[in-house]
Design a protein around this motif. Structure first.
Motif, PDB file in Angstrom:
ATOM      1  N   LEU A   1       3.550  17.862  21.224  1.00 17.60           N
ATOM      2  CA  LEU A   1       2.797  18.407  20.097  1.00 17.60           C
ATOM      3  C   LEU A   1       1.958  17.348  19.378  1.00 17.60           C
ATOM      4  CD1 LEU A   1       5.436  20.850  18.571  1.00 17.60           C
ATOM      5  CD2 LEU A   1       3.490  21.395  20.027  1.00 17.60           C
ATOM      6  N   ALA A   2       2.030  16.107  19.810  1.00 14.49           N
ATOM      7  CA  ALA A   2       1.246  15.058  19.158  1.00 14.49           C
ATOM      8  C   ALA A   2      -0.262  15.327  19.227  1.00 14.49           C
ATOM      9  CB  ALA A   2       1.577  13.699  19.776  1.00 14.49           C
ATOM     10  N   PRO A   3      -0.805  15.732  20.397  1.00 13.76           N
ATOM     11  CA  PRO A   3      -2.260  16.000  20.427  1.00 13.76           C
ATOM     12  C   PRO A   3      -2.669  17.102  19.447  1.00 13.76           C
ATOM     13  CG  PRO A   3      -1.393  15.786  22.651  1.00 13.76           C
ATOM     14  CD  PRO A   3      -0.201  15.845  21.734  1.00 13.76           C
ATOM     15  N   LEU A   4      -1.845  18.169  19.335  1.00 17.56           N
ATOM     16  CA  LEU A   4      -2.172  19.252  18.419  1.00 17.56           C
ATOM     17  C   LEU A   4      -2.127  18.765  16.967  1.00 17.56           C
ATOM     18  CD1 LEU A   4      -2.772  22.282  18.078  1.00 17.56           C
ATOM     19  CD2 LEU A   4      -0.311  22.684  18.004  1.00 17.56           C
ATOM     20  N   ALA A   5      -1.170  17.892  16.647  1.00 17.81           N
ATOM     21  CA  ALA A   5      -1.067  17.373  15.287  1.00 17.81           C
ATOM     22  C   ALA A   5      -2.249  16.476  14.961  1.00 17.81           C
ATOM     23  CB  ALA A   5       0.247  16.611  15.116  1.00 17.81           C
ATOM     24  N   ILE A   6      -2.629  15.608  15.903  1.00 18.28           N
ATOM     25  CA  ILE A   6      -3.761  14.704  15.678  1.00 18.28           C
ATOM     26  C   ILE A   6      -5.047  15.499  15.498  1.00 18.28           C
ATOM     27  CG2 ILE A   6      -5.155  12.901  16.753  1.00 18.28           C
ATOM     28  CD1 ILE A   6      -2.564  11.892  18.080  1.00 18.28           C
ATOM     29  N   GLU A   7      -5.203  16.562  16.329  1.00 12.73           N
ATOM     30  CA  GLU A   7      -6.397  17.398  16.217  1.00 12.73           C
ATOM     31  C   GLU A   7      -6.470  18.069  14.844  1.00 12.73           C
ATOM     32  OE1 GLU A   7      -8.429  21.261  18.466  1.00 12.73           O
ATOM     33  OE2 GLU A   7      -6.620  20.303  19.290  1.00 12.73           O
ATOM     34  N   ALA A   8      -5.294  18.384  14.263  1.00 13.93           N
ATOM     35  CA  ALA A   8      -5.264  19.033  12.945  1.00 13.93           C
ATOM     36  C   ALA A   8      -5.342  18.026  11.801  1.00 13.93           C
ATOM     37  CB  ALA A   8      -4.001  19.870  12.811  1.00 13.93           C
ATOM     38  N   GLY A   9      -5.382  16.708  12.104  1.00  9.39           N
ATOM     39  CA  GLY A   9      -5.553  15.700  11.073  1.00  9.39           C
ATOM     40  C   GLY A   9      -4.269  14.996  10.668  1.00  9.39           C
TER      41      GLY A   9
ATOM     42  N   LEU B   1      12.722  23.510  17.668  1.00  8.90           N
ATOM     43  CA  LEU B   1      12.108  22.300  17.133  1.00  8.90           C
ATOM     44  C   LEU B   1      10.588  22.382  17.196  1.00  8.90           C
ATOM     45  CD1 LEU B   1      12.352  19.490  15.994  1.00  8.90           C
ATOM     46  CD2 LEU B   1      12.688  18.608  18.314  1.00  8.90           C
ATOM     47  N   ALA B   2      10.061  22.952  18.282  1.00  6.97           N
ATOM     48  CA  ALA B   2       8.611  23.087  18.401  1.00  6.97           C
ATOM     49  C   ALA B   2       8.059  23.997  17.302  1.00  6.97           C
ATOM     50  CB  ALA B   2       8.262  23.638  19.783  1.00  6.97           C
ATOM     51  N   ASN B   3       8.787  25.057  16.965  1.00  5.06           N
ATOM     52  CA  ASN B   3       8.329  25.955  15.902  1.00  5.06           C
ATOM     53  C   ASN B   3       8.337  25.259  14.551  1.00  5.06           C
ATOM     54  OD1 ASN B   3       7.836  29.032  16.601  1.00  5.06           O
ATOM     55  ND2 ASN B   3       9.394  28.283  18.019  1.00  5.06           N
ATOM     56  N   LEU B   4       9.343  24.402  14.320  1.00  4.19           N
ATOM     57  CA  LEU B   4       9.381  23.673  13.053  1.00  4.19           C
ATOM     58  C   LEU B   4       8.208  22.701  12.945  1.00  4.19           C
ATOM     59  CD1 LEU B   4      13.206  22.909  12.662  1.00  4.19           C
ATOM     60  CD2 LEU B   4      11.858  24.720  11.577  1.00  4.19           C
ATOM     61  N   VAL B   5       7.884  22.022  14.062  1.00  2.86           N
ATOM     62  CA  VAL B   5       6.743  21.089  14.045  1.00  2.86           C
ATOM     63  C   VAL B   5       5.439  21.849  13.848  1.00  2.86           C
ATOM     64  CG1 VAL B   5       5.469  19.370  15.377  1.00  2.86           C
ATOM     65  CG2 VAL B   5       7.968  19.397  15.428  1.00  2.86           C
ATOM     66  N   ARG B   6       5.256  22.979  14.573  1.00  2.00           N
ATOM     67  CA  ARG B   6       4.046  23.785  14.405  1.00  2.00           C
ATOM     68  C   ARG B   6       3.930  24.317  12.974  1.00  2.00           C
ATOM     69  NH1 ARG B   6       0.960  25.890  18.405  1.00  2.00           N
ATOM     70  NH2 ARG B   6       1.443  25.312  20.565  1.00  2.00           N
ATOM     71  N   ASN B   7       5.084  24.687  12.370  1.00  2.00           N
ATOM     72  CA  ASN B   7       5.059  25.160  10.985  1.00  2.00           C
ATOM     73  C   ASN B   7       4.571  24.047  10.047  1.00  2.00           C
ATOM     74  OD1 ASN B   7       6.069  27.437   9.075  1.00  2.00           O
ATOM     75  ND2 ASN B   7       6.975  25.579   8.212  1.00  2.00           N
ATOM     76  N   ALA B   8       5.013  22.787  10.320  1.00  2.00           N
ATOM     77  CA  ALA B   8       4.542  21.653   9.516  1.00  2.00           C
ATOM     78  C   ALA B   8       3.049  21.420   9.720  1.00  2.00           C
ATOM     79  CB  ALA B   8       5.334  20.398   9.874  1.00  2.00           C
ATOM     80  N   ILE B   9       2.558  21.628  10.957  1.00  2.00           N
ATOM     81  CA  ILE B   9       1.127  21.453  11.227  1.00  2.00           C
ATOM     82  C   ILE B   9       0.317  22.511  10.486  1.00  2.00           C
ATOM     83  CG2 ILE B   9      -0.634  21.592  13.036  1.00  2.00           C
ATOM     84  CD1 ILE B   9       1.424  20.363  14.956  1.00  2.00           C
ATOM     85  N   ASP B  10       0.822  23.754  10.473  1.00  2.00           N
ATOM     86  CA  ASP B  10       0.079  24.848   9.839  1.00  2.00           C
ATOM     87  C   ASP B  10       0.090  24.750   8.309  1.00  2.00           C
ATOM     88  OD1 ASP B  10      -0.548  25.933  12.284  1.00  2.00           O
ATOM     89  OD2 ASP B  10       1.162  27.318  12.311  1.00  2.00           O
ATOM     90  N   HIS B  11       1.191  24.207   7.728  1.00  2.00           N
ATOM     91  CA  HIS B  11       1.334  24.256   6.268  1.00  2.00           C
ATOM     92  C   HIS B  11       1.481  22.868   5.631  1.00  2.00           C
ATOM     93  CE1 HIS B  11       1.904  28.576   6.760  1.00  2.00           C
ATOM     94  NE2 HIS B  11       2.823  28.313   7.675  1.00  2.00           N
ATOM     95  N   GLY B  12       1.215  21.788   6.381  1.00  2.00           N
ATOM     96  CA  GLY B  12       1.400  20.442   5.852  1.00  2.00           C
ATOM     97  C   GLY B  12       0.230  19.905   5.073  1.00  2.00           C
TER      98      GLY B  12
END
Length: 477
Positions: A347-355, A380-391
């Motif tokens: 999920l690192a590439p998706l997080a970097i793309e989101a800033g 765990l992936a859902n928790l990380v994606r949730n942080a990406i969407d709402h962080g």
């Protein structure tokens, strides 16, 4: 309006048994009274009443001879018993008689005793000589009269003697017939004195024994109720046992089992529909993504790709929900450290793309747990994606695993208010309706953790942002 408490079967049975016993006793007494009324027995207490009436009338005249004076009591007694007769003798042999005296009683006392078959001889209560029993019988030697007793003096006792006797007389009419109207109150009191202790003893016995009997009889039903209380969405196919259930309750348990079977069948059909729908959505979503990637790089095409990614993620989450139906025997020993590192890398590439910057904090050593690896990875992936969407679109998202086997996902966004920390675990619940997430990530993570006997909680962080912790009680190796 206050809801009424359900009736206790135990106390209903107690009350009804007591009433049934009292009714049966009352019916028995009524039948006995009816039998006595029909038989109309003649009690011998009238003879004793005759002695009482004569006692005050016996006297001597001027010459010293026995006489019976007509006292008011004797006259009243004669009115009630017009056929009364008597023989009165003194120690000198004088006698006086009245009425139609039977021949057997008109002779000498010795001849009378010869004619008596059996009798009890009672002496004065202050006399130490004992009572005796006399009986005229026929033996091999011929007719004889036997007078006998079991002791020679009243001093030869065990210290206490109890003699119980009851004399019952019924009020009479002037013609000598019984006056039952006057006798009924007294008879009712006597019956109450005799019956009330019986009813109390029977009621107390029923009160003590019935609860124990009911508890033992319904022990199997209590076990079945405990079994029913443990049924939840993950054990909906369970059937209640009827082995120890009373026969009268068995149809209810069978009906409940049939209801469970229908609910389980309907739930499975619903899940199959969702699974099929999610699978069917993945193909057109993939086609849309391919065509959108061929479009010219413009802000609208970038937004379209983001929407397609969101739709693809929603379809995957629906499939993940159906994945929870897999049996728990698919668990195996998993290296939790490697699992966390793999999810962070994916999920690192998706997080970097989101800033964001994505960091992984491993424990000092490797942590091994017995879990369903694919389910924990999806949680765990859902928790990380949730942080990406709402962080908040910036800062660091940290995936940390500690020595106790806990997993934490932390971000530096606006955080989750304390009042909303339970609401966000509801499916499709979002703090901001216009946010990118579908509101399924946290719900799915909690369901997976609970399926493993664990928990997912939102904790207070040291600064701003959200801090979500997963704790798994699975066995560590």
């Amino acid at each position: 309006m206050r809801q009424r408490r359900p009736r206790s079967l135990q106390w209903v049975l107690v009350r009804r048994l007591i009433l049934l016993q009292a009714a049966m006793l009352a019916i028995f007494i009524a039948l006995c009274a009816a039998a006595l009324w029909i038989a109309n027995p003649t009690p011998l207490v009238d003879n004793e009443a005759s002695v009482a009436a004569l006692k005050g009338a016996v006297d001597r005249d001027a010459n010293g001879r026995l006489v019976v004076r007509e006292t008011a009591e004797l006259e009243q007694f004669r009115e009630s018993f017009p056929h009364v007769w008597y023989v009165i003798r003194d120690k000198t042999g004088q006698s006086i008689r009245s009425g139609a005296v039977p021949d057997i009683y008109a002779g000498t006392p010795g001849l009378l005793l010869d004619s008596v078959e059996r009798a009890t001889l009672n002496l004065n209560r202050d006399d130490l000589r004992p009572e005796a029993y006399v009986e005229n019988i026929t033996t091999k030697a011929g007719p004889v009269q036997i007078i006998t007793a079991t002791r020679s003096s009243r001093e030869q006792t065990d210290g206490l003697e109890v003699n119980i006797s009851a004399n019952v007389d019924v009020a009479r009419n002037p013609d000598g017939s019984r006056n039952w109207q006057r006798a009924l109150p007294a008879l009712s009191l006597i019956v109450l004195i005799l019956v009330l202790p019986i009813i109390l003893v029977m009621g107390l016995t029923t009160l003590v024994t019935t609860p124990a009997v009911v508890r033992r009889s319904f022990a199997g039903l209590v076990d079945t109720a405990d079994q029913a209380a443990r049924i939840d969405i993950n054990t909906r196919g369970m059937q209640l046992s009827v082995q120890r259930v009373p026969q009268e309750i068995a149809p209810l348990v069978h009906a409940f089992n049939q209801t469970l079977a229908r609910l389980a069948h309907g739930y499975d059909q619903h899940n199959r529909f969702l699974t099929d729908a999610a699978h069917e959505l993945r193909t057109p979503i993939a086609i849309l993504r391919t065509r959108a990637e061929l479009l010219t790089k413009e802000p609208q095409s970038e937004r379209l790709l983001q929407d397609i990614e969101r739709l693809s993620h929603l379809a995957q989450q629906l499939l993940d929900h159906q994945m929870l139906e897999r049996p728990g025997d698919e668990r195996r020993i998993v290296n939790l450290t490697e699992l966390g590192r793999r999810v962070a890398a994916d999920l690192a590439p998706l997080a970097i793309e989101a800033g964001y910057d994505l960091a992984f904090e491993p424990p000092a050593g490797e942590i091994h747990v017995e879990v369903n690896g694919s389910q924990i990875e999806r949680a765990l992936a859902n928790l990380v994606r949730n942080a990406i969407d709402h962080g908040g679109g910036s800062g660091i998202i940290t995936v940390a695993i500690d020595e106790s086997g806990g997993i934490e996902v932390r971000d530096e966004g606006p955080g989750i208010p304390a009042a909303e920390r339970e609401n966000v675990f509801q499916p499709f619940y979002r703090l901001q309706p216009q946010s990118r997430g579908a509101g399924l990530g946290l719900n799915l993570a909690r369901q997976i953790a609970e399926l493993h006997g664990g928990t997912v909680r939102i904790l207070d962080g040291s600064g701003r942002g959200a801090r979500v912790r997963v704790e798994l009680p699975a066995s560590r190796c």
